[in-house]
Design an enzyme around this catalytic site. Sequence first.
Site, PDB file in Angstrom:
ATOM      1  CB  SER A  41      -0.918   0.039   1.127  1.00 34.79           C
ATOM      2  OG  SER A  41      -0.307   0.274   2.265  1.00 34.79           O
ATOM      3  CB  VAL A  43       0.247   5.040   3.849  1.00 31.90           C
ATOM      4  CG1 VAL A  43       0.868   5.557   5.277  1.00 31.90           C
ATOM      5  CG2 VAL A  43      -0.639   6.109   3.113  1.00 31.90           C
ATOM      6  CB  CYS A  44       2.219   0.295   4.276  1.00 26.54           C
ATOM      7  SG  CYS A  44       0.762   0.344   5.158  1.00 26.54           S
ATOM      8  CB  SER A  45       5.287   1.610  -0.038  1.00 20.70           C
ATOM      9  OG  SER A  45       4.717   0.558  -0.619  1.00 20.70           O
ATOM     10  CG  MET A  48       7.392  -0.767   5.882  1.00 27.83           C
ATOM     11  SD  MET A  48       7.670  -0.853   7.522  1.00 27.83           S
ATOM     12  CE  MET A  48       6.213  -0.097   8.259  1.00 27.83           C
TER      13      MET A  48
END
Length: 153
Positions: A41, A43-45, A48
């Site tokens: 996703s 935002v998650c990318s 991280m």
Amino acid sequence: MLEKGASAPDFELNATPDQKIKLSDFKGKNIILAFYPADWSPVCSDQMALYNEMLKYFGKYEAQIFGISVDSVWCHLAFTQDRKLHFPLLADFEPKGEVSKAYGVYDDEVGECKRALFVIDREGKIAWSYLSPTAVNPGADGILDALEELNNK
């Protein structure tokens, strides 16, 4: 959600198909747990990738970071390779969300982890926790502030 002062629940999760990571094996180190909804996703990318760039700063505080989501170990491997991440992503896959539930950050409605951060001190106590809105990258400032506070104790 578990708060400051609570004991961090121990867990053992797969980092790769044949490697498990047990939280209690890291006693004596500061630990950062970054729970996030899903690999791939946007935002998650970004989140991280930011933590990957922050590794040397986390290292100054002798802190180990782990990303945790309910994605499978195979999904994590592909995501880690694609994004060139240099820290473990742990699969809270089966029983689904068991660790997320223990930390109080599992979203039953969507079946994913909430976006939450925990800094755990060398004795295994939660020193700081933060629940971010799902669509917002929480960044690293809170983590660094918590690590700095631990460093000054």
